[in-house]
Enzyme design. Structure first.
Site, mmCIF file in Angstrom:
data_model
loop_
_atom_site.group_PDB
_atom_site.id
_atom_site.type_symbol
_atom_site.label_atom_id
_atom_site.label_comp_id
_atom_site.label_asym_id
_atom_site.label_seq_id
_atom_site.Cartn_x
_atom_site.Cartn_y
_atom_site.Cartn_z
ATOM 1 N N TYR A 1 58.571 44.987 17.382
ATOM 2 C CA TYR A 1 57.600 43.916 17.658
ATOM 3 C C TYR A 1 56.141 44.362 17.604
ATOM 4 C CZ TYR A 1 61.230 40.511 18.523
ATOM 5 O OH TYR A 1 62.282 39.646 18.351
ATOM 6 N N GLU B 1 67.044 38.732 23.148
ATOM 7 C CA GLU B 1 67.851 39.579 22.267
ATOM 8 C C GLU B 1 68.565 40.667 23.058
ATOM 9 O OE1 GLU B 1 64.860 40.652 19.424
ATOM 10 O OE2 GLU B 1 64.653 38.552 18.808
ATOM 11 N N TYR C 1 78.239 33.322 11.871
ATOM 12 C CA TYR C 1 78.238 34.182 10.697
ATOM 13 C C TYR C 1 78.298 35.645 11.113
ATOM 14 C CZ TYR C 1 73.339 34.132 12.179
ATOM 15 O OH TYR C 1 72.191 34.185 12.942
ATOM 16 N N GLN D 1 73.857 37.752 5.680
ATOM 17 C CA GLN D 1 74.675 36.950 6.583
ATOM 18 C C GLN D 1 75.572 36.010 5.772
ATOM 19 O OE1 GLN D 1 71.049 36.931 7.324
ATOM 20 N NE2 GLN D 1 71.575 38.788 8.436
ATOM 21 N N SER E 1 78.648 33.001 6.545
ATOM 22 C CA SER E 1 79.390 32.228 7.537
ATOM 23 C C SER E 1 80.868 32.584 7.493
ATOM 24 C CB SER E 1 79.235 30.729 7.274
ATOM 25 O OG SER E 1 77.925 30.302 7.530
ATOM 26 N N GLY F 1 77.344 22.337 -1.626
ATOM 27 C CA GLY F 1 77.417 23.700 -2.131
ATOM 28 C C GLY F 1 78.230 24.608 -1.231
ATOM 29 N N THR G 1 81.198 26.250 3.938
ATOM 30 C CA THR G 1 81.939 27.315 4.628
ATOM 31 C C THR G 1 81.999 27.139 6.142
ATOM 32 O OG1 THR G 1 79.967 28.734 4.451
ATOM 33 C CG2 THR G 1 81.676 29.021 2.797
ATOM 34 N N PHE H 1 71.097 27.654 4.657
ATOM 35 C CA PHE H 1 71.361 29.025 4.231
ATOM 36 C C PHE H 1 70.100 29.568 3.567
ATOM 37 C CE2 PHE H 1 76.194 28.220 3.702
ATOM 38 C CZ PHE H 1 76.353 28.346 5.068
#
Length: 397
Positions: free
Chosen positions: A95, A137, A187, A203, A205, A272, A276, A388
């Site tokens: 950070y 986090e 994901y 990433q 899914s 598309g 998923t 995505f």
């Protein structure tokens, strides 16, 4: 989130960021990654080459400034960022690097307009947001029981072609530990080593339900189009992964999680490879509540570009209240297919103020469906979307 003294400077930045945001973020990435090339592993360099990541950050900074007084609007965005960060192993020590280069880019781009009080206000705002993200986090890493950047070896048991450009890859743990739990819509990140010693994370899914003895992702091969480069990782996966391969996979993350355990009607709309996470949700509902009413609509270019059709057919066989609607831009007389792009008016009716609506697909698809659903009377609180790739946060702007 910030002091009363700094607030006017942030508010005054809104029109400036609208005009100069992309220039600021482009300079930011150029300088930061030039000084810290080790950080390239944390970023999708394909999105960098296309300029999508720069545009996404510009819209995020603008949205942050425009909504700094309305934390309820920023809350879902912050949650999404936290999930993305833990999926690639962002650490607290990253950070200060980001903050230093962001402020330097604002200063360099705005010139004399970047007065000391303005830069001080942005330093305060950034530090406030950084503290919030670092804490969230850290809690997520702790809950998952992992260290930042940790991956596990997973052994591929099956590779199946789903469409012209999508492969499904099924894998099991290659260590002695059980598979992680996950929610439909989440994901995992796949870590790959590319030629030249480059390391990248992407990433994907999870495309099957939790509760099975394996996990599955479905990967679209991203081909080069005009000035857009081909997807390095997706093409590497298509060319190299086979049964017996060992992949390094992160813990599942993601906040786009349709409620698969409820009895209420649910609407799942995709286009598309956005199908998923929807199939993951559909397969889970088929396991736990096959009587539930589900509206499942998908848009594709044509039948050859429509993945996971077998999963949907299997769900139809056991779910009497599943309504499937398929749209093909290039329909060739296929049965039970609507020609053209997805239109809300051509979907089955549902109680607009009761059912949750989940949408996933390319950005333009998302924007069109979001506006159409609002026009159809769906409350924004009932709408959920997952794009995505980098998102422009246009619903906040």
């Amino acid at each position: 989130m910030i002091s009363a003294a700094s607030r006017p400077y942030i508010d005054a930045s809104v029109p400036v960021l609208r005009e100069h945001g992309l220039a600021i973020t482009s300079l930011f990435y150029k300088n930061m990654l030039g000084e810290h090339p080790e950080l390239t592993r944390l970023f999708n360099m394909g999105n960098q080459a296309r300029g999508a990541q720069q545009q996404s950050l510009a819209s995020a900074v603008f949205a942050y400034a425009a909504n700094i007084g309305t934390p309820e609007a920023l809350g879902p965005v912050v949650k999404r960022i936290v999930h993305k960060h833990v999926s690639v192993g962002i650490r607290a020590e990253h950070y200060p690097i980001v903050g230093r280069h962001l402020l330097a880019s604002i200063s360099a781009t705005l010139g004399e307009a970047a007065t000391p009080p303005l830069l001080d206000a942005w330093a305060e705002a950034y530090n406030s947001l950084a503290k919030l993200l670092i804490a969230a986090e850290a809690e997520m890493y702790s809950t998952a029981g992992i260290e930042p950047g940790a991956t596990r070896p997973m052994r591929v048991t099956e590779v199946k072609r789903e469409s012209d450009n999508v492969l499904s890859i099924r894998f099991v743990a290659d260590d002695s530990q059980p598979l992680p739990t996950f929610q439909a819509g989440q994901y995992v990140s796949i870590a790959v080593d590319l030629p030249g010693g480059r390391h990248q994370l992407r990433q994907y899914s999870l495309s099957d339900a939790f509760g099975k003895e394996s996990m599955r992702i479905s990967v679209k091969r991203e081909d080069a189009i005009d000035t857009t480069p081909a997807g390095e990782v997706s093409n590497w996966i298509h060319a190299n992964v086979e049964a017996g391969s060992v992949l390094r996979v992160t813990h599942p993350f993601g906040e786009f999680t349709p409620d698969t355990e409820s009895a209420e009607t649910i609407v799942l709309l995709s286009a598309g490879v956005g199908i998923t996470p929807m199939v993951s949700a559909l397969n889970r509902i088929a396991l736990v509540n096959p009587q539930r009413r589900v509206i499942f609509a998908h848009a594709a270019r044509d039948a050859r570009h429509h993945p996971l059709q077998a999963d949907v057919a299997a769900a139809q066989a056991v779910m009497p209240n599943l309504q499937v609607v398929t749209f093909y831009e290039e329909a060739n007389g296929e049965a039970d297919v609507l020609a053209g792009r997805m239109e809300v008016a051509r979907l089955p009716e549902w109680e607009r103020d009761v059912a949750e609506v989940w949408v996933c697909g390319p950005l333009k698809f998302m924007q069109a469906q979001w506006l159409a659903l609002l026009d159809a009377g769906v409350p924004p609180t009932r709408l959920h979307r997952e794009v995505f790739g980098p998102e422009l946060l246009d619903h906040l702007l």
